[in-house]
Design an enzyme around this catalytic site. Structure first.
Site, PDB file in Angstrom:
ATOM      1  CG  ASP A 103      -1.873  -1.120   1.282  1.00 24.19           C
ATOM      2  OD1 ASP A 103      -2.170  -1.663   0.202  1.00 24.19           O
ATOM      3  OD2 ASP A 103      -2.323  -1.470   2.380  1.00 24.19           O
TER       4      ASP A 103
HETATM    5  N1  URA Z   1      -1.326  -5.946   3.747  1.00 19.86           N
HETATM    6  C1  URA Z   1      -1.795  -4.690   3.766  1.00 19.86           C
HETATM    7  O1  URA Z   1      -2.822  -4.416   4.340  1.00 19.86           O
HETATM    8  N2  URA Z   1      -1.087  -3.741   3.142  1.00 19.86           N
HETATM    9  C2  URA Z   1       0.088  -3.971   2.521  1.00 19.86           C
HETATM   10  O2  URA Z   1       0.697  -3.046   1.981  1.00 19.86           O
HETATM   11  C3  URA Z   1       0.567  -5.292   2.512  1.00 19.86           C
HETATM   12  C4  URA Z   1      -0.159  -6.267   3.123  1.00 19.86           C
END
Ligand code: URA
Length: 239
Positions: A103
């Site tokens: 993310d």
């Molecule tokens: N899980 C999440 O919620 N975000 C990420 O970036 C990776 C795994």
């Protein structure tokens, strides 16, 4: 491979521009000037120079980045900076892409490569490649959460996750945890905690399969994988 293709692939210009470079006598292969764009060269065994500078050619590039927050795990974006924008131009010429997504606000280990086969294997749901995250959670993470994650939890869209291995490092109003999962659903770690009524306030990926984040990399820094790391990834990813 053709010399004009090799130089164009490396970002020294379009095929037409490279042809001009060759014509001007700027390119040598094993100390002989090569003017013919159609000439074949083996970059693995022959020494190519452009204006006297060695031209290094690799088919594949494997980079480990400590992804900073605020940057997208994508190759391009019209608004936001991407992890590829953070690479030096002489790495960008290999057209690398991030293996999977973190993310925008997530930090930590991101593999960036142009090896599509390896990427495919590492991301294949059939391979169950483990990914370990460190997270700070708002709320007290409990043994019940550990057990719930061990069983699997139901996400907001009804999906029942595979077991996750949750380790509580510090429990309190804010808790520190490590979580290993073998899937890569969208926002999976955040949604797993939502499933038990808690919120992730900080997330960092520590490892992917046998590859661990090099903690000496500052946020936004990256380095090439070692031969050993590449071998480990390839043999692990092919299981
Ligand atoms: N899980 C999440 O919620 N975000 C990420 O970036 C990776 C795994």
């Amino acid at each position: 491979m053709r010399i004009d293709k090799l130089l164009a692939n490396l970002g020294f210009g379009s095929r037409k521009e490279v042809k001009q470079l060759l014509k001007s006598g700027a390119v040598k292969v094993d100390d002989a000037v090569i003017k013919d764009a159609k000439a074949h060269v083996d970059p693995a065994t022959q020494h190519v120079t452009l204006n006297g500078e060695h031209v290094e050619y690799k088919e594949f590039i494997y980079l480990m980045m400590n992804k900073p927050p605020g940057v997208l795990s994508a190759t391009e974006d019209s608004r936001d900076k991407t992890v590829i924008d953070l690479l030096e131009l002489n790495d960008q010429v290999y057209s690398p892409f991030p293996v999977g997504r973190l993310d925008k606000d997530t930090e930590g280990l991101l593999l960036i490569t142009n090896d599509g086969q390896l990427s495919h294997r590492l991301l294949s749901p059939k391979k169950h490649v483990p990914k370990t995250y460190f997270a700070v959670i708002e709320g007290e993470v409990t043994e019940e959460d550990v057990e719930a994650f061990q069983e699997g939890v139901t996400l907001d869209d009804g999906y029942f996750t595979k077991p996750g291995q949750l380790t509580i490092l510090k429990s309190g109003l804010m808790s520190d945890i490590e979580l290993t999962i073998t899937e890569g659903k969208f926002h999976q770690v955040k949604r797993m905690f939502e499933a038990v009524g808690k919120r992730v306030v900080y997330l960092k990926r520590l490892s992917m399969g046998p590859l661990a984040l090099d903690e000496s990399l500052e946020l936004g820094e990256y380095r090439e994988l070692t031969e050993e790391e590449i071998e480990m990834l390839k043999s692990d990813g092919s299981k």
